[in-house]
Design an enzyme around this catalytic site. Structure first.
Site, short mmCIF file in Angstrom:
data_model
loop_
_atom_site.label_atom_id
_atom_site.label_comp_id
_atom_site.label_asym_id
_atom_site.label_seq_id
_atom_site.Cartn_x
_atom_site.Cartn_y
_atom_site.Cartn_z
CG HIS A 131 -2.02 -1.02 1.11
ND1 HIS A 131 -1.81 -2.29 0.65
CD2 HIS A 131 -3.34 -0.94 1.40
CE1 HIS A 131 -2.94 -2.96 0.66
NE2 HIS A 131 -3.89 -2.18 1.11
CE LYS A 552 -12.79 5.40 0.88
NZ LYS A 552 -13.99 5.39 0.00
#
Length: 885
Positions: A131, A552
């Site tokens: 990532h 999120k």
């Protein structure tokens, strides 16, 4: 960021050396300009000057000096990080070591036999991912590691002349090394970087730790702590990962592990000069020596050296076979490769047994024991590679297979029940769906290539090389059965009663909705006799929970609570089924992505959800900070192990009655936090426009820091944006909204303030959650954030949304201080408070310059130095904040 305060003398010392390097290479004028900005910023933070004086100095810099200034502050932050890492981190407190955890458990009535019993079936695995939150180049990381090693040999704030000269040399190299990548890394680069860290720091350290733990607990321990890897197998949203990268990742791991074994065998061959005329050897050792092919006359009476010649030759042949290139030093004799790691271990066991029988057990307990442990831990594959793909992809691929085989014309039109029934029937019979002369779509051909490569890897490396197949966006049982359909096509899943499959389908529950639905999905899955039989055969079933997307989706507080309640509910499902559960935690570096001290996070897990088995992702900048040196790797691995023991065997942190009260209150608080967060992020007109103007999200997407795109699709909707750039961009703007928004109003409006204080004081879950939130608040800065808000051209939109953010931040800070009884943020952790405050004078000017450079670039200025300055400032701010990605 560690709670340890950097040694101020070390910081000043390294800062002085850096200043000398800048003056030597850029001249007094540049140095004086940079130093003037530094002094002005320090004065602002001390309250001795107004921000205007700092702004004037920054405005006076031309573009050339601006780049030098940004590089200077970037390097200072990197050097300050080294000073901080040199200070003893909090996780090295006694209870964060295995010995300390054993002592703590002993006081609770848990003896060492219980600890050994737990470790007999335990699995603790840090899993490296690619990532993209590490903005530093590997060349920069390597120089930092060298400086850190040199600094470790120095007194506080000073080194001997030779070491100081070496420090200056490496700082000079840092200054003259390009900080930014010139091209975007490909998957092969990410694989190489990961195994460079693992090979240099984890591979040699873990056997030493294992030996220490075996001595502590009195006997051999199974290889319960094993590194894992996603890089080369995680293709969710990354079109650059395929069968070739999977093969490359496994070959790279094999090369590192077998290369290490060859080096150790070479050293052992030099050490074991024992003569058969002076020490007895076993018949097995003599036979191993005679079979080695080593007939050099000078070694005729040295059976251990001859035996190791054969072991080395077989290991070198294995290296050439599975790493697919020549070993660093070929064997001296011809030999067949080992069929598996167990065969190599058998030969090493012969050497060990002979040494012990001949009275040289002390010799066997050294390098040979460490090598044997390494082979037991790492095998020939080194790090277990996970596969990962999105459930939508599997659905399309299986639909095509069923359609072309004439089984079902429109699988995707079926509901969940019909899909489960159809897939179950297919899994019960040996017939394959793939047809040899059929032209499949590019997507289907690629996915079939992946599972074929996985099957080939099992034959080449053994089944431990790939054990898990993660299914992103898992929302039903069919999503897991689809994976087994694909594995059945290549012979990895074998029908039967019970069936057999060495690769486990693992659901990843990411969003708030997924986490809420997860227990029902797992109950239905485990109700299927053959699925339950697979889990019982391997001893457990894994479930992965995602921190980033749930944050999120629902905000920080709700994400944490949903993960807590989801894990608890899934635990109950597994308990009812009588099957062991293994949770895989998808944590990132930033608090908004599950970051924070691993020791506290593991200990705060719900009771009964660890039980000796846990996997945790390690991502981006976290990899270098936790595993970048042998000392850091040792601390991180031992910390994870100690926390797992305490979470598994320690008593519940709160009595059941209190836990019920706390949970009821937390559900109310989480509900309001969720509504407030969603109302701002997804329910406010123009919020996406504000976000994209008031943060450097566009500029971050241009950074060459990873092989995967910033968005899952071409849409610019927040829902489709990856969690990493979402969190990273808010951190750069010093708003850090994903780490706190919604919490302040929810906590502040909760009526029973006494109960809330009781929860903060006595509940590890809430204490750890608010501790991380507090750190985020301390690193955010609404004055600096206001500069970024100024990039929003629509004045009404800017005032309307930033006003809500600013007032929300203030309320969150005030509520937190009230609940914790502090006058200022981080008063309870003065070392961390000092560390954060020391950094801010070096971060704030970078923010101010970044805003101005972004403004100029968005206005159409095409000078390439402006883009370089923006990207360098992103690098510098990330280095100063540390856990921003």
């Amino acid at each position: 960021m560690s709670e340890a305060a950097p040694d101020r003398a070390d910081v000043r010392y390294l800062g002085r050396l850096l200043g000398d390097v800048i003056r030597a290479h850029e001249g007094d004028a540049v140095f004086d300009a940079i130093e003037g900005v530094r002094r002005a910023s320090v004065a602002v933070h001390r309250g001795d000057a107004e921000r205007g004086a700092l702004s004037e100095r920054l405005a006076a810099l031309d573009l050339g000096d601006t780049l030098c200034f940004v590089r200077g502050f970037l390097l200072f932050s990197l050097l300050a990080n080294l000073a901080e890492d040199r200070s003893a981190p909090p996780e090295m407190r006694r209870e964060a070591t295995l010995a300390g955890a054993v002592d703590v458990l002993g006081r609770e009535g848990v003896d060492r036999a219980a600890v050994r019993t737990l470790l007999d079936h335990a699995l603790i695995a840090p899993v490296l991912t690619a990532h993209p939150t590490e903005v530093r180049r590997k060349s920069m990381i390597d120089r930092e590691a060298a400086i850190g090693e040199l600094l470790s040999a120095c007194a506080s704030g000073s080194c001997d002349p030779y070491t100081e000269a070496e420090l200056v040399r490496h700082i000079t190299l840092l200054w003259q090394t390009r900080a930014l990548r010139s091209v975007r890394p490909v998957v092969a680069d990410e694989i190489g970087n990961a195994f460079a860290v693992l090979g240099a720091n984890v591979l040699p350290v873990l056997p030493v730790l294992h030996a220490r733990w075996e001595k502590l607990l009195g006997g051999a321990l199974p290889p319960f702590l094993r590194p894992g890897n996603w890089i080369g197998g995680d293709r969710d949203g990354n079109p650059n990962v395929d069968a070739v990268t999977l093969d490359a990742a496994l070959a790279a791991g094999a090369a590192v592990a077998l290369g290490h074994y060859l080096g150790e065998l070479n050293q052992l061959g030099s050490e074991l000069s024992i003569s058969a005329s002076l020490a007895e050897v076993t018949a097995d050792l003599a036979a191993l020596a005679d079979a080695s092919g080593d007939d050099v006359p000078s070694r005729a009476d040295e059976p251990y050296r001859r035996a190791l010649t054969g072991v080395y030759a077989r290991t070198a042949a294995t290296y050439a076979l599975i790493a697919r290139h020549a070993p660093p030093l070929p064997g001296r004799v011809a030999a067949a490769p080992y069929p598996n790691a167990d065969a190599m271990l058998a030969d090493l066991a012969v050497v060990t047994a002979s040494l012990e029988a001949g009275g040289a057990g002390v010799v066997a307990a050294g390098r040979l024991a460490r090598l044997t442990t390494a082979v037991r831990l790492f095998g020939f594959h080194f790090a277990t590679l996970d596969l990962r793909q999105n459930a939508d992809v599997h659905g399309r691929v299986v639909a095509e297979l069923l359609r072309t085989a004439g089984v079902c014309p429109d699988y995707e039109a079926l509901d969940e029940d019909a899909r489960i029934e159809l897939l179950g029937a297919e899994l019960a019979q040996p017939r394959m769906l793939t047809l040899p002369f059929t032209a499949y779509s590019e997507e289907t051909a690629k996915e079939l290539g992946i599972v074929r490569a996985a099957a080939a890897a099992h034959a080449r490396f053994g089944p431990d090389c790939i054990r898990a197949y993660i299914v992103s966006k898992a929302s039903g049982v069919a999503n897991l059965l689809e994976v087994y359909i694909l594995l059945k096509e290549v012979g990895v899943y074998r029908p039967g009663d019970p069936p057999d499959c060495p690769i486990m389908a693992v659901p990843l529950f990411e969003t708030i909705e997924d986490l809420e639905a997860g227990p029902a999905v797992m109950r239905r899955f485990l109700d299927r006799p053959k699925a339950a039989a697979l889990a019982r055969a391997r001893g457990f079933q894994e479930v992965m929970v995602g921190y980033s997307d749930s944050n999120k989706d629902g905000g920080y507080l709700t994400s944490n609570w949903s993960l807590h309640t989801g894990a608890t509910a899934i635990r109950d499902v597994f308990h009812e089924a009588g099957i062991a559960m293994q949770l895989f935690h998808g944590r990132g570096g930033a608090v908004g992505r599950g970051g924070g001290p691993a020791f506290d996070a593991i200990r705060a897990q719900p009771p009964g959800t660890v039980q000796g088995r846990i996997r945790i992702t390690e991502q981006g900048e976290v990899i270098a900070s936790k595993y970048g040196t042998p000392a850091a790797a040792e601390t991180s691995l031992e910390t994870m192990t100690a926390a797992t023991l305490l979470a598994s065997l320690g008593p519940p942190a709160v009595p059941p009655a209190d836990a019920a009260r706390f949970a009821e209150a937390m559900a109310t608080i989480s509900g309001q936090a969720y509504r407030d967060y969603r109302a701002l992020v997804y329910g406010t007109d123009g919020f996406n426009k504000f976000f994209r103007a008031a943060t450097p999200i566009t500029e971050i997407a241009e950074l060459k820091i990873g092989s995967r795109p910033a968005s899952r699709t071409k849409s610019d909707a927040i829902e489709d944006l990856r969690a990493i750039p979402w969190v990273f961009s808010w951190a750069q703007a010093r708003i850090m909204l994903p780490g706190w928004y919604g919490a302040g109003a929810a906590l502040g409006d909760f009526a029973d303030r006494g109960l809330l204080r009781e929860m903060v004081a006595g509940w590890p879950f809430l204490a750890a959650t608010l501790s991380n939130l507090e750190m985020v608040l301390a690193k955010s800065n609404m004055a600096v954030a206001g500069l970024y808000a100024g990039l929003v051209e629509d004045a009404d939109l800017r005032t309307r949304i930033f006003g809500r953010i600013e007032s929300g931040w203030e309320r969150t800070r005030d509520v937190l201080l009230d609940l914790t009884g502090q006058a200022d943020l981080l008063d309870r952790t003065p070392a961390l408070q000092r560390a954060v405050r020391m950094r801010l004078p070096y971060i704030d000017p970078l923010n101010e310059l970044q805003v101005e450079l972004i403004r100029r670039r968005r206005a159409g200025d095409t000078d390439p130095r402006i883009a370089d300055g923006i990207h360098l400032s992103i690098n510098g701010i990330a280095a100063g904040l540390r856990n921003s990605g």
